[in-house]
Motif scaffolding. Structure first.
Motif, PDB file in Angstrom:
ATOM      1  N   GLY A 186       0.975  -1.254  -0.044  1.00  0.00           N
ATOM      2  CA  GLY A 186      -0.075   0.122  -0.077  1.00  0.00           C
ATOM      3  C   GLY A 186       0.894   1.093  -0.183  1.00  0.00           C
ATOM      4  N   HIS A 187       0.429   2.518  -0.146  1.00  0.00           N
ATOM      5  CA  HIS A 187       1.048   3.618  -0.348  1.00  0.00           C
ATOM      6  C   HIS A 187       1.862   3.954   0.957  1.00  0.00           C
ATOM      7  N   GLU A 188       1.218   3.700   2.194  1.00  0.00           N
ATOM      8  CA  GLU A 188       1.945   4.041   3.268  1.00  0.00           C
ATOM      9  C   GLU A 188       3.061   2.921   3.564  1.00  0.00           C
ATOM     10  N   GLU A 189       2.773   1.739   3.269  1.00  0.00           N
ATOM     11  CA  GLU A 189       3.884   0.591   3.335  1.00  0.00           C
ATOM     12  C   GLU A 189       4.828   0.904   2.548  1.00  0.00           C
ATOM     13  N   ARG A 190       4.614   1.352   1.599  1.00  0.00           N
ATOM     14  CA  ARG A 190       5.818   1.403   0.421  1.00  0.00           C
ATOM     15  C   ARG A 190       6.508   2.829   0.923  1.00  0.00           C
ATOM     16  N   ALA A 191       5.930   3.806   1.311  1.00  0.00           N
ATOM     17  CA  ALA A 191       6.698   4.994   1.990  1.00  0.00           C
ATOM     18  C   ALA A 191       7.430   4.600   3.029  1.00  0.00           C
ATOM     19  N   LEU A 192       7.127   3.643   3.872  1.00  0.00           N
ATOM     20  CA  LEU A 192       8.045   3.318   4.989  1.00  0.00           C
ATOM     21  C   LEU A 192       9.270   2.288   4.614  1.00  0.00           C
ATOM     22  N   GLU A 193       8.866   1.486   3.417  1.00  0.00           N
ATOM     23  CA  GLU A 193       9.933   0.756   2.873  1.00  0.00           C
ATOM     24  C   GLU A 193      11.083   1.580   2.295  1.00  0.00           C
ATOM     25  N   LEU A 194      10.474   2.463   1.793  1.00  0.00           N
ATOM     26  CA  LEU A 194      11.418   3.453   0.934  1.00  0.00           C
ATOM     27  C   LEU A 194      12.281   4.062   1.927  1.00  0.00           C
ATOM     28  N   GLN A 195      11.808   4.433   3.081  1.00  0.00           N
ATOM     29  CA  GLN A 195      12.564   5.113   4.156  1.00  0.00           C
ATOM     30  C   GLN A 195      13.378   4.211   5.000  1.00  0.00           C
ATOM     31  N   ARG A 196      12.898   2.867   5.217  1.00  0.00           N
ATOM     32  CA  ARG A 196      13.753   2.127   5.667  1.00  0.00           C
ATOM     33  C   ARG A 196      15.025   1.584   4.835  1.00  0.00           C
ATOM     34  N   PHE A 197      14.764   1.556   3.471  1.00  0.00           N
ATOM     35  CA  PHE A 197      15.991   1.354   2.345  1.00  0.00           C
ATOM     36  C   PHE A 197      16.834   2.562   2.499  1.00  0.00           C
ATOM     37  N   ALA A 198      16.270   3.701   2.428  1.00  0.00           N
ATOM     38  CA  ALA A 198      17.228   5.002   2.394  1.00  0.00           C
ATOM     39  C   ALA A 198      17.990   4.692   3.611  1.00  0.00           C
ATOM     40  N   ILE A 199      17.553   4.534   4.936  1.00  0.00           N
ATOM     41  CA  ILE A 199      18.428   4.637   5.753  1.00  0.00           C
ATOM     42  C   ILE A 199      19.247   3.465   6.164  1.00  0.00           C
ATOM     43  N   GLU A 200      18.716   1.962   6.052  1.00  0.00           N
ATOM     44  CA  GLU A 200      19.574   0.886   6.276  1.00  0.00           C
ATOM     45  C   GLU A 200      20.168   0.619   5.032  1.00  0.00           C
ATOM     46  N   GLY A 201      19.854   0.981   3.844  1.00  0.00           N
ATOM     47  CA  GLY A 201      20.998   0.806   2.600  1.00  0.00           C
ATOM     48  C   GLY A 201      21.696   2.047   2.377  1.00  0.00           C
ATOM     49  N   ASN A 202      21.909   2.948   3.414  1.00  0.00           N
ATOM     50  CA  ASN A 202      22.867   4.033   3.177  1.00  0.00           C
ATOM     51  C   ASN A 202      22.844   4.719   1.924  1.00  0.00           C
ATOM     52  N   VAL A 203      21.653   5.024   1.421  1.00  0.00           N
ATOM     53  CA  VAL A 203      21.475   5.419   0.162  1.00  0.00           C
ATOM     54  C   VAL A 203      22.017   6.877  -0.186  1.00  0.00           C
ATOM     55  N   PHE A 204      21.879   7.712   0.690  1.00  0.00           N
ATOM     56  CA  PHE A 204      22.271   8.992   0.724  1.00  0.00           C
ATOM     57  C   PHE A 204      23.996   9.128   0.693  1.00  0.00           C
ATOM     58  N   ARG A 205      24.591   8.287   1.651  1.00  0.00           N
ATOM     59  CA  ARG A 205      25.951   8.281   1.448  1.00  0.00           C
ATOM     60  C   ARG A 205      26.432   7.533   0.120  1.00  0.00           C
ATOM     61  N   ARG A 206      26.015   6.619  -0.336  1.00  0.00           N
ATOM     62  CA  ARG A 206      26.294   5.987  -1.674  1.00  0.00           C
ATOM     63  C   ARG A 206      26.223   6.982  -2.596  1.00  0.00           C
ATOM     64  N   LEU A 207      25.037   7.518  -2.768  1.00  0.00           N
ATOM     65  CA  LEU A 207      24.935   8.619  -3.968  1.00  0.00           C
ATOM     66  C   LEU A 207      25.803   9.947  -3.551  1.00  0.00           C
ATOM     67  N   ALA A 208      26.158  10.361  -2.569  1.00  0.00           N
ATOM     68  CA  ALA A 208      27.114  11.394  -2.274  1.00  0.00           C
ATOM     69  C   ALA A 208      28.485  10.837  -2.671  1.00  0.00           C
ATOM     70  N   THR A 209      28.625   9.976  -2.299  1.00  0.00           N
ATOM     71  CA  THR A 209      30.254   9.186  -2.630  1.00  0.00           C
ATOM     72  C   THR A 209      30.252   9.028  -4.258  1.00  0.00           C
TER      73      THR A 209
END
Length: 95
Positions: free
Chosen positions: A35-58
């Motif tokens: 669902g929309h809320e579940e997807r938003a939470l999964e994206l948030q979890r991925f961004a944090i646990e997957g170090n998305v921002f660090r990876r992109l900045a690097t």
């Protein structure tokens, strides 16, 4: 810009490693039956646990260093001007 730019193979492979992690992962989240809320939470979890921002900045840092080391001053100025024109994502107000 017409200059050819060489990138050390290890830097290129590190960028490709991160892209190969990020793109399919985002595709999986996008295609999951959530669902929309579940997807938003999964994206948030991925961004944090997957170090998305660090990876992109690097990746951005690696690419920028390669370009700045090899381009002329005029080419760097054109590159900078191009980057300044890029519009970033606009966060919708929830209020």
């Amino acid at each position: 810009m017409t200059s050819d730019v060489k990138m050390p193979l290890e830097d290129l492979l590190l960028c490709l490693d991160d892209l190969e992690y990020l793109v399919p992962s985002l595709a999986q989240i996008g295609s999951a039956s959530l669902g929309h809320e579940e997807r938003a939470l999964e994206l948030q979890r991925f961004a944090i646990e997957g170090n998305v921002f660090r990876r992109l900045a690097t990746m951005r840092n690696r690419l920028t260093l390669v370009l700045e080391a090899q381009l002329s001053k005029a080419e760097v100025e054109r590159f900078d001007a191009r980057m300044e024109k890029i519009e970033t994502w606009k966060v919708r107000s929830t209020q």
